[in-house]
Every structure is written in structure tokens, then in C-alpha cells.
Design a protein around this motif. Structure first.
Motif, PDB file in Angstrom:
ATOM      1  N   VAL A 101      16.878 -27.231   5.818  1.00  0.00           N
ATOM      2  CA  VAL A 101      16.664 -27.940   6.599  1.00  0.00           C
ATOM      3  C   VAL A 101      17.569 -28.023   7.808  1.00  0.00           C
ATOM      4  O   VAL A 101      17.340 -28.171   9.123  1.00  0.00           O
ATOM      5  N   LEU A 102      18.794 -28.198   7.096  1.00  0.00           N
ATOM      6  CA  LEU A 102      20.153 -28.510   8.106  1.00  0.00           C
ATOM      7  C   LEU A 102      20.069 -26.984   9.097  1.00  0.00           C
ATOM      8  O   LEU A 102      20.536 -27.274  10.351  1.00  0.00           O
ATOM      9  N   LEU A 103      19.982 -26.031   8.606  1.00  0.00           N
ATOM     10  CA  LEU A 103      19.938 -24.705   9.136  1.00  0.00           C
ATOM     11  C   LEU A 103      18.968 -24.783  10.325  1.00  0.00           C
ATOM     12  O   LEU A 103      19.251 -24.292  11.629  1.00  0.00           O
TER      13      LEU A 103
ATOM     14  N   ALA B 292       4.746 -21.809  11.776  1.00  0.00           N
ATOM     15  CA  ALA B 292       5.937 -22.537  11.387  1.00  0.00           C
ATOM     16  C   ALA B 292       5.789 -23.985  11.996  1.00  0.00           C
ATOM     17  O   ALA B 292       5.224 -24.356  12.866  1.00  0.00           O
ATOM     18  N   ASP B 293       5.981 -24.930  11.178  1.00  0.00           N
ATOM     19  CA  ASP B 293       5.611 -26.235  11.425  1.00  0.00           C
ATOM     20  C   ASP B 293       4.478 -26.683  12.065  1.00  0.00           C
ATOM     21  O   ASP B 293       4.661 -27.216  13.248  1.00  0.00           O
ATOM     22  N   THR B 294       3.614 -26.242  11.752  1.00  0.00           N
ATOM     23  CA  THR B 294       2.314 -26.587  12.150  1.00  0.00           C
ATOM     24  C   THR B 294       1.202 -26.984  11.161  1.00  0.00           C
ATOM     25  O   THR B 294       1.014 -26.412   9.918  1.00  0.00           O
TER      26      THR B 294
ATOM     27  N   GLY C 129       4.945 -37.277   5.587  1.00  0.00           N
ATOM     28  CA  GLY C 129       5.475 -36.550   6.887  1.00  0.00           C
ATOM     29  C   GLY C 129       5.858 -37.559   7.916  1.00  0.00           C
ATOM     30  O   GLY C 129       5.992 -37.130   8.941  1.00  0.00           O
ATOM     31  N   GLU C 130       6.532 -38.787   7.614  1.00  0.00           N
ATOM     32  CA  GLU C 130       6.621 -39.979   8.529  1.00  0.00           C
ATOM     33  C   GLU C 130       8.302 -40.179   8.870  1.00  0.00           C
ATOM     34  O   GLU C 130       8.437 -41.019   9.290  1.00  0.00           O
ATOM     35  N   ILE C 131       8.907 -39.402   8.133  1.00  0.00           N
ATOM     36  CA  ILE C 131      10.350 -39.405   8.344  1.00  0.00           C
ATOM     37  C   ILE C 131      10.895 -38.643   9.364  1.00  0.00           C
ATOM     38  O   ILE C 131      10.665 -37.358   9.489  1.00  0.00           O
TER      39      ILE C 131
ATOM     40  N   GLU D 170       4.690 -33.047   4.819  1.00  0.00           N
ATOM     41  CA  GLU D 170       5.997 -33.436   5.186  1.00  0.00           C
ATOM     42  C   GLU D 170       6.533 -31.777   5.944  1.00  0.00           C
ATOM     43  O   GLU D 170       7.668 -31.384   5.643  1.00  0.00           O
ATOM     44  N   LEU D 171       5.598 -31.155   6.559  1.00  0.00           N
ATOM     45  CA  LEU D 171       6.045 -30.172   7.298  1.00  0.00           C
ATOM     46  C   LEU D 171       7.245 -30.154   8.246  1.00  0.00           C
ATOM     47  O   LEU D 171       8.199 -29.398   8.043  1.00  0.00           O
ATOM     48  N   HIS D 172       7.174 -31.057   8.971  1.00  0.00           N
ATOM     49  CA  HIS D 172       8.196 -31.234  10.090  1.00  0.00           C
ATOM     50  C   HIS D 172       9.730 -31.695   9.381  1.00  0.00           C
ATOM     51  O   HIS D 172      10.579 -30.956   9.743  1.00  0.00           O
ATOM     52  N   THR D 173       9.600 -32.483   8.118  1.00  0.00           N
ATOM     53  CA  THR D 173      10.890 -32.810   7.551  1.00  0.00           C
ATOM     54  C   THR D 173      11.405 -31.616   6.836  1.00  0.00           C
ATOM     55  O   THR D 173      12.698 -31.487   6.727  1.00  0.00           O
ATOM     56  N   ALA D 174      10.600 -30.981   6.235  1.00  0.00           N
ATOM     57  CA  ALA D 174      10.874 -29.660   5.434  1.00  0.00           C
ATOM     58  C   ALA D 174      11.064 -28.519   6.101  1.00  0.00           C
ATOM     59  O   ALA D 174      11.045 -27.299   5.506  1.00  0.00           O
ATOM     60  N   ARG D 175      11.002 -28.372   7.558  1.00  0.00           N
ATOM     61  CA  ARG D 175      10.887 -27.128   8.375  1.00  0.00           C
ATOM     62  C   ARG D 175      12.200 -26.310   8.118  1.00  0.00           C
ATOM     63  O   ARG D 175      13.346 -27.092   7.827  1.00  0.00           O
ATOM     64  N   GLY D 176      12.272 -25.136   8.041  1.00  0.00           N
ATOM     65  CA  GLY D 176      13.227 -24.197   7.676  1.00  0.00           C
ATOM     66  C   GLY D 176      13.471 -24.018   5.996  1.00  0.00           C
ATOM     67  O   GLY D 176      13.847 -22.892   5.631  1.00  0.00           O
TER      68      GLY D 176
END
Length: 376
Positions: A202-204, A235-237, A170-172, A253-259
Motif C-alpha cells: 500500500v505504501l509503495l 486496478a482500483d476499480t 472502503g471508507e478509510i 476496501e479497494l482503494h485502501t488496499a491498492r497496490g
């Protein structure tokens, strides 16, 4: 609200189930951590379901409901963070079921005139020349030709082991993510066909943030969780999953995979979402119709079942968890099937109605088949 302690937890489950049945008092205990409707029309189905769950070592949380009834609820053979057996109140990672939430937020922005389906992706990501004529519509319907960061992580990060490891932890950052995406060639011409790809969503999520000036997390909370009454969802938590994973660990990798796969929720909240969405309480009729405009079997976070007619669904699979959200008779007298498990898929299946392969697939296919037999 989660209440610690086995007896109090079960009392809370029963009260929440009764609320979701309109306070009718129709819910009765069907065994250890199992509840069913007492209505005669469901009797043969719930008895078959009870015997199947007991006889096939089914693990995890299951909820089956109509728009006005709770038909079945259970939690079996898995543990929560308090060392108790899971229930329909237990929170899990739901993986790609997240996409229907992302798509709904995008639809709302379209309805507000802040976005159009035909907007080019390059408008939001300068320097992404390789995207060409790719549109927001292509992202939502899996027709972009982008490389899947989840399915082809090594390719996405150019076989850089340090970056792959950083992604897994989750560091990207978004900047590094976009830098590598922009350097990749598309796998096909945007709009020419459908190919499932997590990168689209992810782009959305990034587009949502650019247009609103708020985080993806805030958008989902304000536009969906609060109006739908989903108090146990996030979400993203990090750190709010109450199920204990049996393989691997919690998703980092929650934040990178958000959406695309970051939402955590429980079965009762997923039902609240389904009822509010199909009942047009959190989506207008036009927004719902646009999301269920299927092309090559895929809509916006929903798929047409290739096994059963008059059924739509989406599944989710993380390293440790599997989940399924299915709707029978989406345009008629709807029934909802929600399953969450700490059994993750590990074998490929040519055709699936749930996470591909392994123990989770077998369990989900069993319950899905029973629902199709009795509810279709």
C-alpha cells in the motif's frame, strides 16, 4: 471483450485461446467448458487433468500454458453474472497477486531514475519517525517490520470498531490510514528478516502516486495493462468482476488496499502478463532480475515454492476469492499455471502453494500437484 450468451462466450474463448497459441489451431474441446492442446506430448497430462477436475468438483477457471502453447483451459461449477458457467474469460478479484504488478511499476520508476531501492520511507511520509532506516527495498521484499493492516486490522486501527468497520466498507482515507500507521511500533528492525505484510505494498502504491502525479490505477494501466494487451484488467476499480462470489461479497476496501490486493483480471490476461514479463517485453532484463532477487524466499511480488523445485508463484486471497499464478522452469522452458476460484481459504496451513486452508487450498494443491508431476 466479454460476449454474453453461452454459445457466443464459448466461441470467443476458443478464438482467444487460438490467438494465444499463435493461431496454430491446436486447441480442441475436452468436454463442457474445457479446452486442451491436441499435441501428443500433452495428451497424458490433459487426460489426467480432465479426470481430476471432474472427479474432485473443482470450481473456477484454470489456464495452463507454455510460452507458445495453450495446454489446458477450463471453467467449471461456478457462475458468472449472466448465470452461465465461468470460463477463462471470467473476471475475478486476484488479491495479493496484485503485488507483482505494483513491484514492476516501482522497478520502472527505479529504471527512470525517479526512485532508488535505498531511498528511506521517511522521505515520502513526513512525520513517520518510527520508520527509522526503513527503505523502499525493505517494502518490496517484505522486510519492513510494519503492522499488516489486513492481517491485524484491529491492532492497526487500535481496536476502534468504528474504524475497522469503515475500513471494511472502503471508507478509510489515506490520511487516516497513515495517521494510524505512524502511531504503531514496528514489529522488528527493518531489514532484519522477512515477514509478509500487505501494508508494504500500500505504501509503495502511495509512493508511485507521489512520484508520478498520477493515480496508481493510471500507472498500472499505462505501464502494464496496455503494453501487455490486458484489455479485461483493472486496478482500483469497482464493479467489473464478472464472477459471482459464493461467500461474503465483492471486496469494498479497494482503494485502501491498492497496490496490495486491488486488481481484477481473468486467466487469459494473467497469461499475457506472465509471458510479457518473462519474455522481457514489459520489463527489461535488469528489472526482471531485480524482481526475482529472492531473499528468504521472497522477491518482489514473487515467492519461491517451498514444495517444488524450479517453481515460483504468488497467490491471492480476498474474502470471496482465491487465485494462484505459478511458473514452472522460470529460467528455462516455462510453463504457467493460473487458477481463479470463488472458494476462499478459511483454515490455516503450515505450508502452502496457494491460498491457505479450506476448499480452495485442497483444489489448488490437487491441480498444482498434477502440473508438478507432468511439467517439472
Amino acid at each position: 471483450m466479454r460476449v454474453k450468451g453461452d454459445t457466443m462466450e464459448k466461441d470467443t474463448v476458443l478464438k482467444e485461446l487460438e490467438k494465444l497459441s499463435g493461431g496454430s489451431g491446436d486447441i480442441v474441446c475436452a468436454g463442457e467448458n474445457m479446452w486442451r492442446s491436441r499435441k501428443p506430448e500433452y495428451a497424458s497430462f490433459t487426460e489426467a487433468l480432465r479426470e481430476s477436475i471432474r472427479g474432485h468438483d473443482v470450481r473456477g477457471s484454470i489456464l495452463i500454458a507454455a510460452d507458445s502453447d495453450i495446454i489446458w483451459a477450463s471453467g467449471t461449477r461456478s457462475m458468472d453474472i449472466d448465470g452461465e458457467t465461468v470460463t477463462p474469460l471470467t473476471t475475478y478479484e486476484i488479491g495479493s497477486i496484485t503485488k507483482m504488478f505494483t513491484a514492476l511499476v516501482v522497478m520502472k520508476l527505479i529504471g527512470e531514475g525517479k526512485l532508488a531501492p535505498g531511498d528511506r520511507v521517511t522521505e515520502f511520509f513526513p512525520g513517520f519517525e518510527k520508520a527509522g532506516k526503513m527503505t523502499v527495498y525493505d517494502l518490496m521484499h517484505m522486510r519492513s517490520g510494519l503492522v499488516d493492516f489486513a492481517g491485524d486490522c484491529d491492532v492497526f486501527f487500535h481496536n476502534d470498531k468504528a474504524l475497522v468497520d469503515a475500513f471494511d466498507e472502503g471508507e478509510i482515507t489515506d490520511e487516516v490510514f497513515l495517521e494510524h500507521l505512524k502511531a504503531l511500533d514496528l514489529t522488528f528492525e527493518p531489514g532484519s528478516r522477512m515477514e509478509y505484510c500487505n501494508t508494504n505494498y500500500v505504501l509503495l502504491a502511495m509512493i508511485i502516486e507521489k512520484l508520478t502525479g498520477k493515480s496508481y490505477r493510471e500507472n498500472v494501466r499505462e505501464r502494464i495493462f496496455i503494453p501487455a494487451g490486458m484489455g479485461a484488467s483493472s486496478a482500483d476499480t469497482w464493479g467489473d468482476v464478472t464472477s459471482v462470489p459464493e461467500k461474503c461479497g465483492y471486496m469494498k476496501e479497494l482503494h485502501t488496499a491498492r497496490g496490495a490486493g486491488d486488481i481484477h483480471t481473468n486467466a487469459l490476461d494473467l497469461l499475457r502478463f506472465d509471458r510479457a514479463f518473462f519474455g522481457e517485453k514489459i520489463a527489461s532484463r535488469e528489472e526482471k532480475a531485480a524482481m526475482l532477487d529472492f531473499i528468504d524466499g521472497y522477491g518482489c511480488g514473487w515467492e519461491i515454492s517451498s514444495r517444488y523445485a524450479d517453481t515460483i508463484l504468488h497467490d491471492g486471497d480476498t474474502n470471496a476469492y482465491s487465485a494462484l499464478n505459478a511458473v514452472f522452469h522460470p529460467e528455462g522452458k516455462r510453463c504457467y499455471l493460473i487458477m481463479q476460484s470463488c472458494c476462499s481459504g478459511d483454515d490455516e496451513e503450515e505450508e502452502s502453494v496457494a491460498p491457505a486452508g479450506g476448499e480452495a487450498f485442497n483444489q489448488y494443491r490437487l491441480i498444482f500437484g498434477l502440473c508438478a508431476q507432468y511439467l517439472l
